[in-house]
Design a protein around this motif. Structure first.
Motif, PDB file in Angstrom:
ATOM      1  N   GLN A  36       0.834  -1.203   0.000  1.00 23.67           N
ATOM      2  CA  GLN A  36       0.000   0.000   0.000  1.00 23.67           C
ATOM      3  C   GLN A  36       0.871   1.255   0.000  1.00 23.67           C
ATOM      4  N   ALA A  37       1.952   1.236   0.760  1.00 22.83           N
ATOM      5  CA  ALA A  37       2.864   2.387   0.795  1.00 22.83           C
ATOM      6  C   ALA A  37       3.450   2.639  -0.596  1.00 22.83           C
ATOM      7  N   ALA A  38       3.799   1.575  -1.300  1.00 25.51           N
ATOM      8  CA  ALA A  38       4.326   1.733  -2.664  1.00 25.51           C
ATOM      9  C   ALA A  38       3.268   2.332  -3.577  1.00 25.51           C
ATOM     10  N   ARG A  39       2.018   1.873  -3.465  1.00 31.08           N
ATOM     11  CA  ARG A  39       0.940   2.426  -4.289  1.00 31.08           C
ATOM     12  C   ARG A  39       0.743   3.913  -4.000  1.00 31.08           C
ATOM     13  N   GLU A  40       0.857   4.293  -2.723  1.00 31.44           N
ATOM     14  CA  GLU A  40       0.669   5.698  -2.346  1.00 31.44           C
ATOM     15  C   GLU A  40       1.674   6.604  -3.041  1.00 31.44           C
ATOM     16  N   VAL A  41       2.917   6.181  -3.099  1.00 29.09           N
ATOM     17  CA  VAL A  41       3.964   7.041  -3.652  1.00 29.09           C
ATOM     18  C   VAL A  41       3.988   7.002  -5.183  1.00 29.09           C
ATOM     19  N   LEU A  42       3.562   5.910  -5.788  1.00 30.48           N
ATOM     20  CA  LEU A  42       3.600   5.809  -7.250  1.00 30.48           C
ATOM     21  C   LEU A  42       2.469   6.569  -7.913  1.00 30.48           C
ATOM     22  N   GLY A  43       1.361   6.736  -7.234  1.00 32.93           N
ATOM     23  CA  GLY A  43       0.229   7.423  -7.834  1.00 32.93           C
ATOM     24  C   GLY A  43      -0.444   6.548  -8.870  1.00 32.93           C
ATOM     25  N   PRO A  44      -1.152   7.165  -9.822  1.00 32.08           N
ATOM     26  CA  PRO A  44      -1.872   6.383 -10.835  1.00 32.08           C
ATOM     27  C   PRO A  44      -0.907   5.511 -11.646  1.00 32.08           C
ATOM     28  N   LEU A  45      -1.307   4.289 -11.837  1.00 29.03           N
ATOM     29  CA  LEU A  45      -0.483   3.342 -12.583  1.00 29.03           C
ATOM     30  C   LEU A  45      -0.834   3.376 -14.070  1.00 29.03           C
ATOM     31  N   PRO A  46       0.116   2.942 -14.916  1.00 29.04           N
ATOM     32  CA  PRO A  46      -0.210   2.811 -16.337  1.00 29.04           C
ATOM     33  C   PRO A  46      -1.393   1.859 -16.523  1.00 29.04           C
ATOM     34  N   LYS A  47      -2.066   1.985 -17.637  1.00 26.83           N
ATOM     35  CA  LYS A  47      -3.308   1.243 -17.898  1.00 26.83           C
ATOM     36  C   LYS A  47      -3.186  -0.261 -17.645  1.00 26.83           C
ATOM     37  N   ASP A  48      -2.165  -0.891 -18.136  1.00 27.41           N
ATOM     38  CA  ASP A  48      -2.041  -2.352 -18.036  1.00 27.41           C
ATOM     39  C   ASP A  48      -1.160  -2.811 -16.876  1.00 27.41           C
ATOM     40  N   ALA A  49      -0.800  -1.924 -15.973  1.00 23.72           N
ATOM     41  CA  ALA A  49       0.122  -2.278 -14.886  1.00 23.72           C
ATOM     42  C   ALA A  49      -0.564  -3.112 -13.808  1.00 23.72           C
ATOM     43  N   VAL A  50       0.192  -4.036 -13.273  1.00 21.33           N
ATOM     44  CA  VAL A  50      -0.238  -4.808 -12.109  1.00 21.33           C
ATOM     45  C   VAL A  50       0.125  -3.986 -10.874  1.00 21.33           C
ATOM     46  N   PRO A  51      -0.777  -3.861  -9.898  1.00 21.41           N
ATOM     47  CA  PRO A  51      -0.449  -3.074  -8.703  1.00 21.41           C
ATOM     48  C   PRO A  51       0.763  -3.657  -7.973  1.00 21.41           C
ATOM     49  N   PRO A  52       1.513  -2.811  -7.283  1.00 20.18           N
ATOM     50  CA  PRO A  52       2.677  -3.305  -6.537  1.00 20.18           C
ATOM     51  C   PRO A  52       2.268  -4.360  -5.511  1.00 20.18           C
ATOM     52  N   HIS A  53       3.152  -5.324  -5.317  1.00 19.15           N
ATOM     53  CA  HIS A  53       2.964  -6.298  -4.242  1.00 19.15           C
ATOM     54  C   HIS A  53       4.295  -6.463  -3.534  1.00 19.15           C
ATOM     55  N   ALA A  54       4.243  -6.975  -2.313  1.00 19.21           N
ATOM     56  CA  ALA A  54       5.456  -7.073  -1.506  1.00 19.21           C
ATOM     57  C   ALA A  54       5.530  -8.414  -0.809  1.00 19.21           C
ATOM     58  N   THR A  55       6.755  -8.808  -0.514  1.00 16.59           N
ATOM     59  CA  THR A  55       7.016  -9.956   0.355  1.00 16.59           C
ATOM     60  C   THR A  55       7.895  -9.443   1.483  1.00 16.59           C
ATOM     61  N   VAL A  56       7.702 -10.008   2.657  1.00 22.52           N
ATOM     62  CA  VAL A  56       8.396  -9.522   3.842  1.00 22.52           C
ATOM     63  C   VAL A  56       8.879 -10.697   4.670  1.00 22.52           C
ATOM     64  N   VAL A  57      10.052 -10.530   5.252  1.00 18.89           N
ATOM     65  CA  VAL A  57      10.555 -11.460   6.253  1.00 18.89           C
ATOM     66  C   VAL A  57      10.811 -10.642   7.514  1.00 18.89           C
ATOM     67  N   VAL A  58      10.145 -11.037   8.604  1.00 19.74           N
ATOM     68  CA  VAL A  58      10.314 -10.356   9.881  1.00 19.74           C
ATOM     69  C   VAL A  58      11.105 -11.276  10.794  1.00 19.74           C
ATOM     70  N   HIS A  59      12.147 -10.725  11.397  1.00 16.23           N
ATOM     71  CA  HIS A  59      12.985 -11.507  12.310  1.00 16.23           C
ATOM     72  C   HIS A  59      13.408 -10.609  13.461  1.00 16.23           C
ATOM     73  N   HIS A  60      13.068 -11.001  14.663  1.00 13.88           N
ATOM     74  CA  HIS A  60      13.420 -10.246  15.870  1.00 13.88           C
ATOM     75  C   HIS A  60      13.013  -8.773  15.779  1.00 13.88           C
ATOM     76  N   GLY A  61      11.810  -8.529  15.312  1.00 16.54           N
ATOM     77  CA  GLY A  61      11.291  -7.169  15.293  1.00 16.54           C
ATOM     78  C   GLY A  61      11.802  -6.272  14.184  1.00 16.54           C
ATOM     79  N   THR A  62      12.552  -6.828  13.248  1.00 19.47           N
ATOM     80  CA  THR A  62      13.006  -6.041  12.096  1.00 19.47           C
ATOM     81  C   THR A  62      12.482  -6.695  10.817  1.00 19.47           C
ATOM     82  N   ALA A  63      12.298  -5.878   9.804  1.00 17.75           N
ATOM     83  CA  ALA A  63      11.727  -6.384   8.557  1.00 17.75           C
ATOM     84  C   ALA A  63      12.684  -6.176   7.391  1.00 17.75           C
TER      85      ALA A  63
END
Length: 119
Positions: A36-63
């Motif tokens: 969602q943060a990436a979508r906020e900063v990118l603004g409107p996407l090109p017509k055929d663009a797939v919305p940003p997605h993310a993967t995260v690894v959290v370990h000991h309170g850090t990401a």
């Protein structure tokens, strides 16, 4: 006859903060916030663009975050990726109080800008 309760409650005993337990935020929740943060900063996407997605690894309170996105071309790709990194770090830190050690931005595809006369 049995006596009815008089409506009085036992006072709750205070539990020390260190003994109350912990909150664990699932990696997928942090990933949704990052996307969602990436979508906020990118603004409107090109017509055929797939919305940003993310993967995260959290370990000991850090990401550690990987954001996958598509951008229009031509554009300032490096500047837009830097803005995504800043926004993801800021929003994840603010919303889940978690240190973000790394944000890797993967540009999956560049989409030509729509010009007048092109379909």
């Amino acid at each position: 006859m049995t006596g009815a309760s008089s409506g009085t409650h036992r006072p709750a005993t205070a539990v020390a903060p260190g003994e109350r337990g912990a909150v664990r935020i699932a990696d997928r929740v942090v990933a949704k916030i990052a996307a969602q943060a990436a979508r906020e900063v990118l603004g409107p996407l090109p017509k055929d663009a797939v919305p940003p997605h993310a993967t995260v690894v959290v370990h000991h309170g850090t990401a550690r975050v990987r954001v996958h996105l598509e951008l229009d071309y031509p554009s300032a790709i490096g500047a837009r990726c830097a803005a995504v990194r800043r926004q993801v770090t800021e929003r994840v830190g603010a919303l889940v109080d978690m240190e973000v050690r790394e944000v890797a931005v993967h540009v999956e595809r560049l989409l030509p800008a729509q010009t007048p006369g092109r379909a």
